[in-house]
Design a protein around this motif. Sequence first.
Motif, mmCIF file in Angstrom:
data_model
loop_
_atom_site.group_PDB
_atom_site.id
_atom_site.type_symbol
_atom_site.label_atom_id
_atom_site.label_comp_id
_atom_site.label_asym_id
_atom_site.label_seq_id
_atom_site.Cartn_x
_atom_site.Cartn_y
_atom_site.Cartn_z
ATOM 1 N N LEU A 38 0.893 -1.275 -0.052
ATOM 2 C CA LEU A 38 0.063 -0.075 0.183
ATOM 3 C C LEU A 38 0.820 1.361 0.021
ATOM 4 C CD1 LEU A 38 -2.952 -0.818 2.369
ATOM 5 C CD2 LEU A 38 -2.824 -0.993 0.229
ATOM 6 N N GLU A 39 0.330 2.264 -0.716
ATOM 7 C CA GLU A 39 1.294 3.446 -0.469
ATOM 8 C C GLU A 39 -0.072 4.727 -0.738
ATOM 9 O OE1 GLU A 39 3.429 3.181 -3.952
ATOM 10 O OE2 GLU A 39 1.980 4.061 -5.474
ATOM 11 N N SER A 40 0.215 5.879 -0.282
ATOM 12 C CA SER A 40 -0.669 6.836 -0.378
ATOM 13 C C SER A 40 0.037 8.156 -0.904
ATOM 14 C CB SER A 40 -1.339 7.185 1.061
ATOM 15 O OG SER A 40 -0.143 7.598 1.922
ATOM 16 N N GLU A 41 -1.035 8.965 -1.426
ATOM 17 C CA GLU A 41 -0.663 10.328 -1.884
ATOM 18 C C GLU A 41 -1.621 11.324 -1.197
ATOM 19 O OE1 GLU A 41 0.654 8.984 -6.413
ATOM 20 O OE2 GLU A 41 -0.999 10.391 -5.991
ATOM 21 N N GLN A 42 -0.930 12.605 -0.754
ATOM 22 C CA GLN A 42 -1.738 13.626 -0.192
ATOM 23 C C GLN A 42 -1.941 14.862 -1.139
ATOM 24 O OE1 GLN A 42 -1.310 14.242 4.007
ATOM 25 N NE2 GLN A 42 -1.132 16.539 3.585
ATOM 26 N N ASP A 43 -2.966 15.405 -1.326
ATOM 27 C CA ASP A 43 -2.913 16.382 -2.023
ATOM 28 C C ASP A 43 -2.818 17.850 -1.236
ATOM 29 O OD1 ASP A 43 -5.319 16.839 -1.165
ATOM 30 O OD2 ASP A 43 -6.701 16.334 -2.725
ATOM 31 N N THR B 281 -5.333 9.650 -1.135
ATOM 32 C CA THR B 281 -5.742 8.788 -1.735
ATOM 33 C C THR B 281 -4.618 7.324 -1.550
ATOM 34 O OG1 THR B 281 -6.560 9.968 -3.432
ATOM 35 C CG2 THR B 281 -6.311 7.760 -3.964
ATOM 36 N N ILE B 282 -5.402 6.280 -1.071
ATOM 37 C CA ILE B 282 -4.556 5.128 -0.746
ATOM 38 C C ILE B 282 -4.591 4.124 -2.094
ATOM 39 C CG2 ILE B 282 -4.385 3.006 0.829
ATOM 40 C CD1 ILE B 282 -5.584 4.702 2.914
ATOM 41 N N TYR B 283 -3.391 3.691 -2.346
ATOM 42 C CA TYR B 283 -3.223 2.736 -3.610
ATOM 43 C C TYR B 283 -2.968 1.597 -2.943
ATOM 44 C CZ TYR B 283 -3.730 7.001 -6.460
ATOM 45 O OH TYR B 283 -3.948 8.264 -6.771
ATOM 46 N N ALA B 284 -3.129 0.301 -3.886
ATOM 47 C CA ALA B 284 -2.422 -0.701 -3.828
ATOM 48 C C ALA B 284 -1.501 -1.299 -5.205
ATOM 49 C CB ALA B 284 -3.615 -1.747 -3.393
ATOM 50 N N ASN B 285 -0.418 -1.749 -4.943
ATOM 51 C CA ASN B 285 0.272 -2.427 -5.769
ATOM 52 C C ASN B 285 0.317 -4.003 -5.811
ATOM 53 O OD1 ASN B 285 1.394 -0.195 -7.501
ATOM 54 N ND2 ASN B 285 2.122 0.523 -5.640
ATOM 55 N N ASN B 286 -0.514 -4.673 -6.769
ATOM 56 C CA ASN B 286 -0.533 -6.180 -6.394
ATOM 57 C C ASN B 286 0.550 -6.818 -7.755
ATOM 58 O OD1 ASN B 286 -1.203 -8.895 -6.703
ATOM 59 N ND2 ASN B 286 -3.277 -8.732 -7.208
#
Length: 296
Positions: A22-27, A33-38
């Motif tokens: 999981l990784e996140s980006e803050q505006d 926004t939390i993303y997943a890399n599969n």
Amino acid sequence: MRFSLLFLFFLLYSTVFAQVKLESEQDKDGNVTIYANNTEVIPYTLVVDFTTLMNLTSSGGRTVFAVVNPGRSIVARLKKTNANQGSSYNYSTKLYKGSYLDKSKEEPVYLIPVKEGQKVRMQPMTHVENVYKKESENTSYVGTAFYLEESTTICAPRKGIVSDMKMDTQQNGTNLSFNASDNFIEIYHDDGTFTKLIVLESGSEKVKIGDIVYPGQALASSSGEKYSSGRHVRMVQSRLNKVDREIRQELIPVKIFDGEKEVSSKQAVSELIASHPENLISKEMSKKELKRLESK
């Protein structure tokens, strides 16, 4: 007074499991926004339980159920509630192999997982607890076994992608009834179900993880000669289900085509002959795959 605004990307980068990070980006407004890399070849179901949401609201609520497909995908969006206050969040995660959302429009039919024309005996398997605990019987469905008269080729019972395998164990001992280290090939189907074929000859695999396989395609060679019951292959189907607020993996019986009719994998049948009819082989194929099949 001069202020400089720094956009913070990848505020969080944590290994959830080996398969998904999981990784996140803050505006600039503090929304996250939390993303997943599969990194795997099949989808996973990810459950994110937000234990802390300070000055943030989650688009999916406190507990988010997300299907994470191969590659990068959005898991959750956190919106800042009050622009003038600080915010923070914490969460715990659970990961499950497969998609709990995918379903079949109609109940699929499986081929007997051996080469065409091979004669087999089908017997539902007994729960492993019954091997070690004699005082009570567990009658839960755990899959079916196909007993063979001789060594044969094990074939894919449905179209799918090879999602896992272990093919390096040499069988030791005699009169075996259960061996947790048996070789296996696992196939993931588009409707979210898995097929696991167990008790295979070491090193006999004809496929690799990530391969698309089709009904009747050769996968490996049979084994089981050191079992008290003789040569056989075990076939287990499973899928994820959401029950209340929990994800559970359930073993499921399936329909099997015996060359003339459909039978349930819960049945014991003394004699079946494997058949690979073209209509079942092509049933789940795309138009492109069908054209390729017709040109052969």
